[in-house]
Design a protein around this motif. Sequence first.
Motif, PDB file in Angstrom:
ATOM      1  N   ASP A 158     -26.782  38.073  24.160  1.00  0.00           N
ATOM      2  CA  ASP A 158     -25.978  36.946  24.651  1.00  0.00           C
ATOM      3  C   ASP A 158     -25.694  35.956  23.513  1.00  0.00           C
ATOM      4  O   ASP A 158     -24.565  35.468  23.358  1.00  0.00           O
ATOM      5  CB  ASP A 158     -26.714  36.195  25.760  1.00  0.00           C
ATOM      6  N   LEU A 159     -26.720  35.671  22.715  1.00  0.00           N
ATOM      7  CA  LEU A 159     -26.555  34.707  21.633  1.00  0.00           C
ATOM      8  C   LEU A 159     -25.622  35.234  20.544  1.00  0.00           C
ATOM      9  O   LEU A 159     -24.808  34.482  19.997  1.00  0.00           O
ATOM     10  CB  LEU A 159     -27.919  34.364  21.038  1.00  0.00           C
ATOM     11  N   ILE A 160     -25.732  36.521  20.238  1.00  0.00           N
ATOM     12  CA  ILE A 160     -24.835  37.119  19.245  1.00  0.00           C
ATOM     13  C   ILE A 160     -23.401  37.046  19.733  1.00  0.00           C
ATOM     14  O   ILE A 160     -22.489  36.633  18.990  1.00  0.00           O
ATOM     15  CB  ILE A 160     -25.247  38.573  18.952  1.00  0.00           C
ATOM     16  N   ALA A 182     -35.266  38.800  26.318  1.00  0.00           N
ATOM     17  CA  ALA A 182     -34.997  37.396  26.636  1.00  0.00           C
ATOM     18  C   ALA A 182     -35.586  36.500  25.557  1.00  0.00           C
ATOM     19  O   ALA A 182     -36.666  36.781  25.021  1.00  0.00           O
ATOM     20  CB  ALA A 182     -35.588  37.044  27.997  1.00  0.00           C
ATOM     21  N   VAL A 183     -34.877  35.436  25.216  1.00  0.00           N
ATOM     22  CA  VAL A 183     -35.384  34.464  24.256  1.00  0.00           C
ATOM     23  C   VAL A 183     -36.014  33.294  25.015  1.00  0.00           C
ATOM     24  O   VAL A 183     -35.684  33.029  26.168  1.00  0.00           O
ATOM     25  CB  VAL A 183     -34.255  33.947  23.343  1.00  0.00           C
ATOM     26  N   THR A 184     -36.930  32.619  24.368  1.00  0.00           N
ATOM     27  CA  THR A 184     -37.540  31.446  24.986  1.00  0.00           C
ATOM     28  C   THR A 184     -36.587  30.250  24.846  1.00  0.00           C
ATOM     29  O   THR A 184     -35.684  30.263  23.983  1.00  0.00           O
ATOM     30  CB  THR A 184     -38.866  31.097  24.294  1.00  0.00           C
ATOM     31  N   ALA A 231     -27.269  30.094  30.485  1.00  0.00           N
ATOM     32  CA  ALA A 231     -26.764  31.439  30.776  1.00  0.00           C
ATOM     33  C   ALA A 231     -26.953  32.396  29.607  1.00  0.00           C
ATOM     34  O   ALA A 231     -26.800  33.606  29.755  1.00  0.00           O
ATOM     35  CB  ALA A 231     -25.283  31.372  31.146  1.00  0.00           C
ATOM     36  N   LEU A 232     -27.288  31.847  28.434  1.00  0.00           N
ATOM     37  CA  LEU A 232     -27.520  32.684  27.257  1.00  0.00           C
ATOM     38  C   LEU A 232     -28.991  33.077  27.264  1.00  0.00           C
ATOM     39  O   LEU A 232     -29.855  32.342  26.799  1.00  0.00           O
ATOM     40  CB  LEU A 232     -27.150  31.909  25.987  1.00  0.00           C
ATOM     41  N   ILE A 233     -29.263  34.247  27.775  1.00  0.00           N
ATOM     42  CA  ILE A 233     -30.642  34.647  28.070  1.00  0.00           C
ATOM     43  C   ILE A 233     -31.210  35.595  27.011  1.00  0.00           C
ATOM     44  O   ILE A 233     -32.370  35.477  26.630  1.00  0.00           O
ATOM     45  CB  ILE A 233     -30.697  35.319  29.463  1.00  0.00           C
ATOM     46  N   THR A 234     -30.399  36.518  26.543  1.00  0.00           N
ATOM     47  CA  THR A 234     -30.897  37.569  25.657  1.00  0.00           C
ATOM     48  C   THR A 234     -30.402  37.388  24.224  1.00  0.00           C
ATOM     49  O   THR A 234     -29.504  36.586  23.942  1.00  0.00           O
ATOM     50  CB  THR A 234     -30.431  38.953  26.145  1.00  0.00           C
TER      51      THR A 234
END
Length: 300
Positions: free
Chosen positions: A16-18, A65-67, A10-13
């Motif tokens: 989101d990670l921050i 989006a992150v890979t 669910a952590l896509i961007t």
Amino acid sequence: MSCLPNEAEALITVRDLIRWGASRFREAGLHFGHGTDNALDEAYYLVLRSLHLPFDLPAVYLESAVTPRERAAVLKLLRSRVTTRKPAAYLLGEISFAGFDFDVDERVLIPRSPIGELIERGFSPWLTAPPTRILDLCAGSGCIGIACALTFPQARVDLAELSTGALAVCRKNIARHGVGDRVRACRSDVYSGLGDARYDLIVANPPYVSAAEWKTLPPEYRHEPRMALEAGSDGMDVVARILEGAVDHLVPGGTLICEVGGSVEAFEARWPRLPVTWIEFERGGDGVFLIGRESLAEHL
């Protein structure tokens, strides 16, 4: 600390990670004070460093989006910050100071001195002419002295440090910035290894934490070398030696700049009549004083 499989997906961007990192940091009750002062800034710093992105990243890119590979690397780093309680700079192996990047590890104090702001300003308005001989006392990573060398291209700089491990980091940073022709790392217990060398400017960020205070520091600080933090019953043992020897190692008209951080009261209790100037900073930080050679000679 771990993510459930669906939670990680669910952590896509970047954003989101921050957000996830900041939430976990607050949940774990981490302490901040090695470059950031809150959970959100710490998460921002770690996520962007892990993704090799600049800190002035336009906000629109936070929605990128992150890979899966990037996400895994970022989550590993964020988890390490919680489980080890190591400051972010140690996890990354480097930190920015005065606009330059420096290698750091647990052999040296993490650069965070407000003196960095003075260096960025060329020590204006405190110095009337660019210094040509500079001493960085208790140099640690060498960040103060090397940043001075990069700011004043005509200056020759000595990095004085007692710890052999810290000296190895100094030499790494000298090579990193290509200043080996003008900067040397010297093993020296304050002035003991410098002979009769004299300087236009001595800059020092010595240990200044009292023994009692050191025992109460949060776990993050316990990863730093004790000898870089603790200095006797009132924290002033090394500062006293710096003051006592400064006159003999400054040229006429030379200047000493020294940090004592939150130990201003202890400093003023030891030297109530010493006419130092306490420097104010635009970006925060305090406990840095300035005094000229002639004032030192008159009052010590």
